[in-house]
Design a protein around this motif. Sequence first.
Motif, PDB file in Angstrom:
ATOM      1  N   UNK B 308       2.386  -4.112 -15.039  1.00 28.91           N
ATOM      2  CA  UNK B 308       3.067  -4.759 -14.449  1.00 28.91           C
ATOM      3  C   UNK B 308       3.641  -3.442 -13.095  1.00 28.91           C
ATOM      4  N   UNK B 309       3.033  -4.429 -12.162  1.00 26.23           N
ATOM      5  CA  UNK B 309       3.011  -3.495 -10.964  1.00 26.23           C
ATOM      6  C   UNK B 309       3.972  -4.134  -9.562  1.00 26.23           C
ATOM      7  N   UNK B 310       4.624  -3.354  -8.355  1.00 24.53           N
ATOM      8  CA  UNK B 310       5.277  -4.009  -7.460  1.00 24.53           C
ATOM      9  C   UNK B 310       4.479  -4.182  -6.497  1.00 24.53           C
ATOM     10  N   UNK B 311       4.776  -5.491  -5.719  1.00 23.93           N
ATOM     11  CA  UNK B 311       3.728  -4.956  -4.717  1.00 23.93           C
ATOM     12  C   UNK B 311       4.556  -4.986  -3.664  1.00 23.93           C
ATOM     13  N   UNK B 312       4.225  -4.213  -1.977  1.00 25.31           N
ATOM     14  CA  UNK B 312       5.236  -5.067  -1.471  1.00 25.31           C
ATOM     15  C   UNK B 312       5.482  -6.468  -0.052  1.00 25.31           C
ATOM     16  N   UNK B 313       6.961  -6.097  -0.133  1.00 21.94           N
ATOM     17  CA  UNK B 313       6.854  -7.918   0.631  1.00 21.94           C
ATOM     18  C   UNK B 313       5.583  -7.952   1.780  1.00 21.94           C
ATOM     19  N   UNK B 314       5.368  -7.528   2.072  1.00 20.84           N
ATOM     20  CA  UNK B 314       4.528  -7.319   3.674  1.00 20.84           C
ATOM     21  C   UNK B 314       3.613  -7.956   3.134  1.00 20.84           C
ATOM     22  N   UNK B 315       2.483  -7.621   2.293  1.00 20.16           N
ATOM     23  CA  UNK B 315       1.338  -7.925   1.829  1.00 20.16           C
ATOM     24  C   UNK B 315       1.062  -8.682   0.025  1.00 20.16           C
ATOM     25  N   UNK B 316       2.463  -9.031  -0.475  1.00 22.81           N
ATOM     26  CA  UNK B 316       2.877  -9.443  -1.267  1.00 22.81           C
ATOM     27  C   UNK B 316       1.853 -10.798  -1.590  1.00 22.81           C
ATOM     28  N   UNK B 317       2.116 -11.733  -1.204  1.00 21.40           N
ATOM     29  CA  UNK B 317       1.458 -13.183  -1.239  1.00 21.40           C
ATOM     30  C   UNK B 317      -0.155 -12.616  -1.201  1.00 21.40           C
ATOM     31  N   UNK B 318      -1.040 -11.891  -0.246  1.00 19.65           N
ATOM     32  CA  UNK B 318      -2.495 -12.084  -0.348  1.00 19.65           C
ATOM     33  C   UNK B 318      -2.671 -10.948  -1.605  1.00 19.65           C
ATOM     34  N   UNK B 319      -1.731 -10.045  -1.713  1.00 19.97           N
ATOM     35  CA  UNK B 319      -2.077  -9.215  -2.506  1.00 19.97           C
ATOM     36  C   UNK B 319      -2.309  -9.802  -4.670  1.00 19.97           C
ATOM     37  N   UNK B 320      -1.511 -10.622  -4.248  1.00 18.02           N
ATOM     38  CA  UNK B 320      -0.631 -11.389  -5.516  1.00 18.02           C
ATOM     39  C   UNK B 320      -2.254 -12.105  -6.022  1.00 18.02           C
ATOM     40  N   UNK B 321      -2.403 -13.278  -4.561  1.00 13.96           N
ATOM     41  CA  UNK B 321      -3.683 -14.275  -4.260  1.00 13.96           C
ATOM     42  C   UNK B 321      -4.981 -12.881  -5.411  1.00 13.96           C
ATOM     43  N   UNK B 322      -5.174 -12.147  -4.828  1.00 13.69           N
ATOM     44  CA  UNK B 322      -6.375 -10.894  -5.654  1.00 13.69           C
ATOM     45  C   UNK B 322      -6.163 -10.749  -6.747  1.00 13.69           C
ATOM     46  N   UNK B 323      -5.446 -10.651  -7.165  1.00 16.07           N
ATOM     47  CA  UNK B 323      -5.607 -10.413  -8.191  1.00 16.07           C
ATOM     48  C   UNK B 323      -5.317 -11.189  -9.191  1.00 16.07           C
ATOM     49  N   UNK B 324      -4.449 -12.860  -9.321  1.00 14.71           N
ATOM     50  CA  UNK B 324      -5.061 -13.285  -9.631  1.00 14.71           C
ATOM     51  C   UNK B 324      -6.446 -14.159 -10.153  1.00 14.71           C
TER      52      UNK B 324
END
Lengths: 242, 432
Positions: B308-324
């Motif tokens: 479980x991680x938290x990703x700062x809002x600004x980069x959340x979308x791209x970081x989530x995409x990369x993780x998934x």
Amino acid sequence: MNIIIVGATSAMAQHTARRYAKAGNRFVLIARNAQKLTAVADDLRARGAECETLTLDINDLDAHAGCVSASIAAAAPDLLLMAHGTLPDQQACEQDTALMMQEFATNGSSSLALLNEYARVFEAKGSGSIVVITSVAGDRGRQSNYVYGAAKAAVSTYLSGLRNRLSKCGVSVIDIRPGFVDTPMTADFSKGALWAKPEQIAAGIEKAVAKKRNIVYLPGFWWAIMLIIRNIPEVIFKRLSL
Amino acid sequence: MSEQHGSWSGFPEPTHHSVSAPHWQAELNWPAGSRTLAYGNGRSYGDVCQNPGGNLTLMRGLSRLRFFDREKGLICAEAGVTLGELLAVTEPAGWFLPVTPGTQFVTLGGAVANDVHGKNHHLRGSFGHHVQSFNLLRSDGRTLACSRESNAEYFRASIGGLGLTGIITDVTVQLMRVPGPAIKTETLRMANLHEFFELNRASSDFEYTVSWIDCTARGKQMGRGFFIRGDHTESPPTPPLKRKSVPLTPPLSLINRLSVQAFNTLYSHKQWRKSVTSVQQRDSFFYPLDGLRHWNRLYGPKGFLQYQCVLPSLVAESACEEMLGHISDNGGGSFLVVLKAFGDIAPEGILSFPRDGITLALDFPFEGKPTLDLLARLDAITRAAHGAVYPAKDARMRGEDFRFYYPDWQQLDALRDPAIGSGFWQRVTGDT
């Protein structure tokens, strides 16, 4: 509902009390240690019940009558739960008769003395339940803890007679016989599959009261185990290491 | 006395600890010659509840309530009470926990020590924000009454402090008035990750928001799943959930590529309509997994790892995409992926995990090196995004990553009780 609990700081008593702790129910809690009593009473009050506490050394027989009358001063009881006790060191008892007699008093005769007082109270009232926690250990003497077993057997036999007497006037007398229960009293034992939690025993007690049962083994499978233990012929039983 | 006590994920393997099991406050003591750690109900996932080579102080025996002010909604209880046991008392009086995690089996002490969060961080912050005060027992014999006004440094250090600052003996919590325990929910189908972010922006007025996503979906469908939002509502009291149980640990994990793929495909097709509203009872909304006792056993003897991680809002979308992307490439996948937004409420504790951003939680059966390698790749993404990993769910993050995510860790270490230690703290700080 008015509830009196003797040995109110025991784990089984606390968990049973929590099941009855709600607005409208009133407790009189009796135990030796005032500080622990306060903690238990606070817990039940936070759950909405009313609470009064009385300290009593169960082996101070002279104090019994005063404690009993104080416990019924505000209201006649609907439920009496007796849960006090110790787990004697059997081997130490074998070497020390005074210790053995004291343990017998704590687990056996003190209960009889108190029950004798409360029996008249319930008899006069003509309703309610007397619930006493004895033990499967009272079903048969075993070399590992027959002092405890003998004391609990005395209580169970007394309860059987008391039930016979009070059944005529609508008072139920309930003998709760738990098996191994994970409580501070048994802290030094390693726990296996047969061990139960005090919460389970509490649930069983509540059910036994609701159903006006007589003798209840908790958890229920102990009934079958004790049926076997009671029926092993003495010639064989005496050779076993139990 | 020595007993085996593990964490919820079964990884690392449970170890034998010497234990003490106090049933009264006066029985709390400090074992000579070894460090101890307060252990609640063993619901944290990794080694924050482990103390290899040391002692555990089992707190479940301390589960009494101290007081409950039904007018003000203020409850004080010993640390070993579970949140479910508290709710059983507060709910009939119209009070609810302002923050509740996904299981009611955690203890009150554990909820403070891990500063747990729920589905309403965007409005209410984390559990610590609602703690009014607590008592902290120190090994020098002092009991510190901690609040925002007194012993404030210990208050901040102990919230999310992983039990290291002393033994939290009792806690006073400000409850939240609710019209009823049930939740009026709306479940919205999301086609992809982008829709999650849109729905999230449009749902900030709802008390609770959470989403479940299918991590096996790729490409344009990446991030498909359901967005669930809800509010408390008046409704009949909760009928108890029929509890099922996993009776034993199967020799192999039942959660594998095949079952994950099948489950996720089925789950993502459970609802065809764009939106479905219903009134859910408390247990099925907040604690769906509590209905299956010992669900952790499904992962077999090797256990599982949660990330479980938290990703700062600004980069959340791209970081989530990369993780998934990494996870679906890996093919293993996680049974269910939970995605939710944290608000920009300042953390209460020095080591609090919740912070502004999007949090992602994934479960992986432990399969040795491949699992660890995958999580290391996720770490790299979290780190590059300046996010953080949740200690309560962790059993393997590198010490240097932890110290990067939690740069103030030394402030906590300075207030740590010298007679307390944990497997987690040894691992991430190199402390022995």
